[in-house]
Design an enzyme around this catalytic site. Structure first.
Site, PDB file in Angstrom:
ATOM      1  N   ASP A 103       0.826  -1.203   0.000  1.00  0.00           N
ATOM      2  CA  ASP A 103       0.000   0.000   0.000  1.00  0.00           C
ATOM      3  C   ASP A 103       0.864   1.259   0.000  1.00  0.00           C
ATOM      4  OD1 ASP A 103      -2.177  -1.699   0.254  1.00  0.00           O
ATOM      5  OD2 ASP A 103      -2.202  -1.545   2.432  1.00  0.00           O
ATOM      6  N   LEU A 104       0.250   2.361  -0.387  1.00  0.00           N
ATOM      7  CA  LEU A 104       0.949   3.647  -0.420  1.00  0.00           C
ATOM      8  C   LEU A 104       1.646   3.945   0.902  1.00  0.00           C
ATOM      9  CD1 LEU A 104       1.445   6.402  -1.928  1.00  0.00           C
ATOM     10  CD2 LEU A 104      -0.654   7.199  -0.806  1.00  0.00           C
TER      11      LEU A 104
END
Length: 246
Positions: A103-104
């Site tokens: 994920d970011l």
């Protein structure tokens, strides 16, 4: 001589099954002739193979372990203009892709390669490659909550596979927990802890199989050796690799 679908998969164009579908649709040519039957064998050093008219690049295989910082997306492009993981590899000329995603806001170990075979094997459920994470969560999960995660918990209508968990730090305000899973569903670890009422505050992947991130600094990478890949697969590499240091 190697099967055509294997060459396409190794080039990172599609999985082995996806390559078979591309061949069946007539999108692959060998020496300017359309090939549509399965099992066709080619010599990658002599035959000219194209996909949708573009030559398939069978460049030297590269295997990297990157310590991804937060704020980078695990894609090769981003319509929102956010930094992408390949921005961290400016001196690498080959077109590498990430194996799976982070994920970011998630940091840590990310495999980067141009070898489609590696990606397919790491992501295939059959090989159950463990991924180890360190999750800092709000509060301190109860023994019952930890047991729910260990046995598998319902997320988005599907039950997760059993996980291994242990406390690294216990605190009423926040705790750090090591969690090992072999699945790779989107935001899975975050959703697991959210489901028991302890949202993740910080998440870092620290290992694939026995391949540890170790002391690799954030934003840096290292080239993997054959021994590293053996650690990834817990012993024997399930596909052929050439021209890589031991």
């Amino acid at each position: 001589m190697e099967r055509l679908q294997k060459i396409i998969a190794q080039a990172g164009i599609a999985s082995r099954r996806g390559a078979e579908e591309l061949i069946a649709r007539g999108r692959v040519r060998v020496n300017d002739q359309v090939v549509t039957h399965m099992g066709y064998k080619v010599d990658p050093e002599k035959d000219r193979i194209t996909f949708d008219g573009n030559p398939i690049n069978l460049e030297k295989k590269i295997y990297l372990l990157l310590n991804k910082p937060a704020g980078y997306v695990t894609t090769l492009s981003d319509p929102q203009g956010r930094p992408i993981v390949t921005d961290l590899l400016p001196e690498i000329n080959a077109r590498l892709f990430p194996v799976g995603r982070l994920d970011l806001d998630t940091e840590g170990a990310l495999l980067m390669t141009n070898d489609g075979a590696l990606g397919n094997y790491v992501l295939h459920p059959r090989y159950e490659i463990n991924k180890t994470y360190e999750a800092t969560v709000k509060g301190m999960p109860s023994a019952a909550g930890m047991q729910r995660l260990a046995k598998g918990i319902l997320i988005d209508g599907q039950k997760t596979y059993p996980a291994q968990l242990r406390f690294l730090v216990k605190s009423r305000s926040r705790s750090k927990i090591e969690i090992i899973i072999h699945e790779g569903k989107k935001r899975q670890v975050r959703k697991m802890f959210q489901a028991i009422g302890h949202p993740v505050l910080h998440l870092k992947r620290t290992a694939y199989g026995n391949l540890q991130l170790g002391t690799l600094s954030s934003g840096k990478y290292r080239t993997l050796t054959k021994n590293d890949l053996k650690k990834l697969f817990l012993g024997k590499i399930p596909f052929t690799i050439k021209n890589i240091p031991a």
